[in-house]
Design an enzyme around this catalytic site. Structure first.
Site, PDB file in Angstrom:
ATOM      1  N   TYR A  54      -3.157 -16.001   9.812  1.00  0.00           N
ATOM      2  CA  TYR A  54      -3.978 -14.624   9.476  1.00  0.00           C
ATOM      3  C   TYR A  54      -5.183 -14.442  10.327  1.00  0.00           C
ATOM      4  CZ  TYR A  54      -1.214 -15.197   4.925  1.00  0.00           C
ATOM      5  OH  TYR A  54      -0.258 -15.512   3.947  1.00  0.00           O
ATOM      6  N   HIS A 120       5.201 -22.036   5.990  1.00  0.00           N
ATOM      7  CA  HIS A 120       5.012 -20.662   5.852  1.00  0.00           C
ATOM      8  C   HIS A 120       6.416 -20.198   6.000  1.00  0.00           C
ATOM      9  CE1 HIS A 120       1.911 -17.169   6.575  1.00  0.00           C
ATOM     10  NE2 HIS A 120       2.995 -16.664   5.849  1.00  0.00           N
ATOM     11  N   SER A 200       1.859 -10.983  -2.947  1.00  0.00           N
ATOM     12  CA  SER A 200       2.235  -9.448  -2.931  1.00  0.00           C
ATOM     13  C   SER A 200       2.350  -8.875  -4.278  1.00  0.00           C
ATOM     14  CB  SER A 200       2.953  -9.079  -1.643  1.00  0.00           C
ATOM     15  OG  SER A 200       2.797  -9.418  -0.535  1.00  0.00           O
ATOM     16  N   PRO A 201       1.638  -9.539  -5.177  1.00  0.00           N
ATOM     17  CA  PRO A 201       1.965  -8.844  -6.625  1.00  0.00           C
ATOM     18  C   PRO A 201       1.656  -7.552  -6.861  1.00  0.00           C
ATOM     19  CG  PRO A 201       0.120 -10.142  -6.743  1.00  0.00           C
ATOM     20  CD  PRO A 201       0.542 -10.260  -5.159  1.00  0.00           C
ATOM     21  N   GLY A 203       2.609  -5.392  -4.776  1.00  0.00           N
ATOM     22  CA  GLY A 203       3.539  -4.666  -4.062  1.00  0.00           C
ATOM     23  C   GLY A 203       2.707  -4.191  -2.915  1.00  0.00           C
ATOM     24  N   ARG A 204       2.092  -5.173  -2.157  1.00  0.00           N
ATOM     25  CA  ARG A 204       1.159  -4.714  -1.043  1.00  0.00           C
ATOM     26  C   ARG A 204       0.353  -3.437  -1.434  1.00  0.00           C
ATOM     27  NH1 ARG A 204       2.578  -7.793   3.354  1.00  0.00           N
ATOM     28  NH2 ARG A 204       4.741  -8.846   2.818  1.00  0.00           N
ATOM     29  N   GLY A 205      -0.092  -3.318  -2.423  1.00  0.00           N
ATOM     30  CA  GLY A 205      -1.035  -2.222  -2.725  1.00  0.00           C
ATOM     31  C   GLY A 205      -0.233  -1.083  -3.424  1.00  0.00           C
ATOM     32  N   PHE A 206       0.998  -0.885  -3.412  1.00  0.00           N
ATOM     33  CA  PHE A 206       1.933   0.031  -3.503  1.00  0.00           C
ATOM     34  C   PHE A 206       1.889   0.292  -5.080  1.00  0.00           C
ATOM     35  CE2 PHE A 206       5.380   3.336  -3.919  1.00  0.00           C
ATOM     36  CZ  PHE A 206       5.379   3.799  -2.582  1.00  0.00           C
ATOM     37  N   SER A 208      -0.342  -0.211  -7.096  1.00  0.00           N
ATOM     38  CA  SER A 208      -1.660   0.541  -7.734  1.00  0.00           C
ATOM     39  C   SER A 208      -1.692   1.981  -7.997  1.00  0.00           C
ATOM     40  CB  SER A 208      -2.876   0.158  -6.637  1.00  0.00           C
ATOM     41  OG  SER A 208      -2.605   1.091  -5.599  1.00  0.00           O
TER      42      SER A 208
HETATM   43  N1  LIG Z   1       3.663 -16.310   2.208  1.00  0.00           N
HETATM   44  C1  LIG Z   1       3.776 -15.231   2.860  1.00  0.00           C
HETATM   45  O1  LIG Z   1       4.663 -14.863   3.583  1.00  0.00           O
HETATM   46  C2  LIG Z   1       2.924 -14.242   2.457  1.00  0.00           C
HETATM   47  C3  LIG Z   1       3.030 -12.674   2.743  1.00  0.00           C
HETATM   48  C4  LIG Z   1       2.267 -11.849   2.282  1.00  0.00           C
HETATM   49  C5  LIG Z   1       1.180 -12.153   1.530  1.00  0.00           C
HETATM   50  N2  LIG Z   1       0.827 -13.541   1.133  1.00  0.00           N
HETATM   51  C6  LIG Z   1      -0.476 -13.940   0.439  1.00  0.00           C
HETATM   52  O2  LIG Z   1      -0.311 -13.207  -0.693  1.00  0.00           O
HETATM   53  C7  LIG Z   1      -1.364 -12.371  -0.894  1.00  0.00           C
HETATM   54  C8  LIG Z   1      -1.550 -11.387  -1.742  1.00  0.00           C
HETATM   55  O3  LIG Z   1      -0.375 -10.291  -1.149  1.00  0.00           O
HETATM   56  P1  LIG Z   1      -0.625  -9.093  -0.454  1.00  0.00           P
HETATM   57  O4  LIG Z   1      -2.298  -8.908  -0.052  1.00  0.00           O
HETATM   58  O5  LIG Z   1       0.182  -8.848   0.768  1.00  0.00           O
HETATM   59  O6  LIG Z   1      -0.316  -7.818  -1.299  1.00  0.00           O
HETATM   60  P2  LIG Z   1      -0.867  -7.396  -2.913  1.00  0.00           P
HETATM   61  O7  LIG Z   1      -1.789  -8.372  -3.404  1.00  0.00           O
HETATM   62  O8  LIG Z   1       0.150  -7.042  -3.589  1.00  0.00           O
HETATM   63  O9  LIG Z   1      -1.759  -6.282  -2.676  1.00  0.00           O
HETATM   64  C9  LIG Z   1      -2.818  -6.167  -1.712  1.00  0.00           C
HETATM   65  C10 LIG Z   1      -3.415  -4.704  -1.487  1.00  0.00           C
HETATM   66  O10 LIG Z   1      -3.613  -4.042  -2.611  1.00  0.00           O
HETATM   67  C11 LIG Z   1      -4.824  -3.508  -2.841  1.00  0.00           C
HETATM   68  N3  LIG Z   1      -5.506  -3.680  -4.191  1.00  0.00           N
HETATM   69  C12 LIG Z   1      -5.796  -4.910  -4.702  1.00  0.00           C
HETATM   70  N4  LIG Z   1      -6.497  -4.822  -5.685  1.00  0.00           N
HETATM   71  C13 LIG Z   1      -6.431  -3.448  -6.281  1.00  0.00           C
HETATM   72  C14 LIG Z   1      -6.706  -2.682  -6.961  1.00  0.00           C
HETATM   73  N5  LIG Z   1      -7.352  -3.329  -8.270  1.00  0.00           N
HETATM   74  N6  LIG Z   1      -6.842  -1.331  -7.179  1.00  0.00           N
HETATM   75  C15 LIG Z   1      -6.119  -0.911  -5.959  1.00  0.00           C
HETATM   76  N7  LIG Z   1      -5.550  -1.500  -4.984  1.00  0.00           N
HETATM   77  C16 LIG Z   1      -5.863  -2.790  -4.918  1.00  0.00           C
HETATM   78  C17 LIG Z   1      -5.421  -3.976  -1.626  1.00  0.00           C
HETATM   79  O11 LIG Z   1      -6.512  -3.398  -1.223  1.00  0.00           O
HETATM   80  P3  LIG Z   1      -7.716  -3.617  -0.362  1.00  0.00           P
HETATM   81  O12 LIG Z   1      -7.289  -4.346   0.908  1.00  0.00           O
HETATM   82  O13 LIG Z   1      -8.440  -2.479   0.253  1.00  0.00           O
HETATM   83  O14 LIG Z   1      -8.708  -4.629  -1.105  1.00  0.00           O
HETATM   84  C18 LIG Z   1      -4.351  -4.562  -0.571  1.00  0.00           C
HETATM   85  O15 LIG Z   1      -4.269  -3.493   0.204  1.00  0.00           O
HETATM   86  C19 LIG Z   1      -2.005 -12.410   0.599  1.00  0.00           C
HETATM   87  O16 LIG Z   1      -3.418 -12.070   0.623  1.00  0.00           O
HETATM   88  C20 LIG Z   1      -1.580 -13.566   1.154  1.00  0.00           C
HETATM   89  O17 LIG Z   1      -2.752 -14.642   1.103  1.00  0.00           O
HETATM   90  C21 LIG Z   1       1.891 -14.542   1.669  1.00  0.00           C
END
Ligand SMILES: NC(=O)c1ccc[n+]([C@@H]2O[C@H](COP(=O)([O-])OP(=O)(O)OC[C@H]3O[C@@H](n4cnc5c(N)ncnc54)[C@H](OP(=O)(O)O)[C@@H]3O)[C@@H](O)[C@H]2O)c1
Length: 328
Positions: A54, A120, A200-201, A203-206, A208
């Site tokens: 990252y 990873h 990505s719980p 859905g990568r922000g979707f 929300s």
């Molecule tokens: N093992 C793997 O291959 C892998 C792949 C992907 C991710 N990950 C890990 O999983 C973690 C979480 O996944 P992710 O970051 O991909 O997706 P996520 O947690 O599903 O979503 C993150 C997105 O949601 C937005 N968000 C968070 N809280 C919110 C809220 N309360 N209201 C509105 N929008 C909100 C964030 O905005 P902002 O950014 O503007 O705050 C960001 O754009 C990553 O940080 C990483 O450490 C691992």
């Protein structure tokens, strides 16, 4: 914040994903990102997730700065296996590489030991037994406490676990990615006593509900290349989100909180193992909203309605532009 036990490792019931603080989801403010990590610790969200790739590399440095002086409060997880030195992106599971990557991560994080060290991506050119033999040596050397694996298929998880206990499997899991219920990963974790970490719980922000158009995303945002955020798939996925949001509105929580509460509710449901989501954010306000989701309890009726609104396979589009390195 309650705790959950992944294998033999106890962590906060919700973690914090740090990836988006450095890359993939637009540019963040580094000072706000560091404040977000420290606020998480204040709220008991002590399970932090990063990876060497990252940034690349800068996310581990950021996390290291944010936890300086507070190391004892943190359960620190990082990952190796996608080599981004020299501007490339090569999956590497060779033992020599594992040893090198671990030393480099320890240095960037400024710590003596990593609590949970994930492979990873699975390197299909190296027997997983060899990679996991190296991880066993790192445990014996005291450089890592536990080992995990990300995006691995059940047979790979079994083979790794036979060499060195797998503490946690990390895979995408949410109301729009319920694949682990269907592809044997959750069942394998339950059978072997392995914990499950849901990335990505939201859905990568979707989920929300705040991303209504691809134009809401920065020009360099990774999601613009993600099939679920494109064209017809985007529109169909909006309908799924709107169904979820309706239930959230009725319950008086945000759609994000409902999405997180749903993931947390899957832990122990049926024969499921412990399930710990690691939502990502770079902002204190979102972190606080997400942490509060740990107190949201769903009734059987609400769970049934969510199963109906977002069943397995409901989302349109692949999870990645290139699925070839996934679930190996
Ligand atoms: N093992 C793997 O291959 C892998 C792949 C992907 C991710 N990950 C890990 O999983 C973690 C979480 O996944 P992710 O970051 O991909 O997706 P996520 O947690 O599903 O979503 C993150 C997105 O949601 C937005 N968000 C968070 N809280 C919110 C809220 N309360 N209201 C509105 N929008 C909100 C964030 O905005 P902002 O950014 O503007 O705050 C960001 O754009 C990553 O940080 C990483 O450490 C691992």
């Amino acid at each position: 914040m309650e705790t959950r036990t992944l294998g033999q490792l106890t962590v906060s019931a919700q973690g914090l994903g740090c990836m988006g603080m450095s890359e993939f989801y637009g540019t963040g403010d580094q000072a706000e990102a560091e404040r977000t990590i420290r606020r998480a610790l204040d709220l008991g969200v002590t399970f932090l997730d990063t990876a060497d790739m990252y940034g690349p590399f800068t996310n581990e440095q950021l996390v290291g700065r944010a936890i300086a002086g507070r190391r004892d409060e943190v359960v620190l997880a990082t990952k190796f296996g996608v080599d981004r030195r020299d501007g490339g992106r090569a999956v590497d599971g060779r033992p020599d590489y594992v040893r090198h990557a671990c030393d480099a991560s320890l240095q960037r994080l400024g710590v003596d030991v990593i609590d949970l060290y994930y492979q990873h991506r699975v390197d299909t050119t190296v027997p997983v037994e060899d990679t996991w033999g190296a991880l066993g040596e790192l445990v014996a050397a005291g450089k890592i406490r536990h080992a995990g694996i990300s995006e691995a298929a059940p047979e790979t998880i079994r083979r790794a676990h036979a060499v060195q206990p797998v503490t946690a499997v990390q895979t995408e899991y949410s109301l729009w990615t319920r694949d682990p219920e269907d592809d044997g990963v959750l069942a394998t974790c339950a059978e072997l006593g392995i914990g499950f970490v849901a990335y990505s719980p939201i859905g990568r922000g979707f989920l929300s509900g705040q991303i209504r158009s691809v134009e809401d995303l920065a020009p360099d945002d990774f999601r613009r290349s993600n099939p679920r955020f494109q064209g017809e798939a985007f529109q169909q996925n909006l309908a799924l989100v709107d169904r979820v949001r309706e239930i959230a509105d009725e319950k008086g929580v945000t759609a994000t909180q409902l999405a997180l509460a749903w993931v947390m509710a899957q832990g122990g449901r049926g024969s499921n193992p412990a399930v710990v989501p690691i939502p990502g954010t770079k902002r204190v306000a979102y972190l606080e909203e997400n942490a509060a989701a740990a107190d949201v309890r769903l009734t059987d009726e609400e769970l049934r309605r969510l199963d109906e609104a977002a069943p397995v396979g409901a989302a349109s589009g692949d999870r990645y532009p290139d699925m070839s390195g996934i679930h190996r």
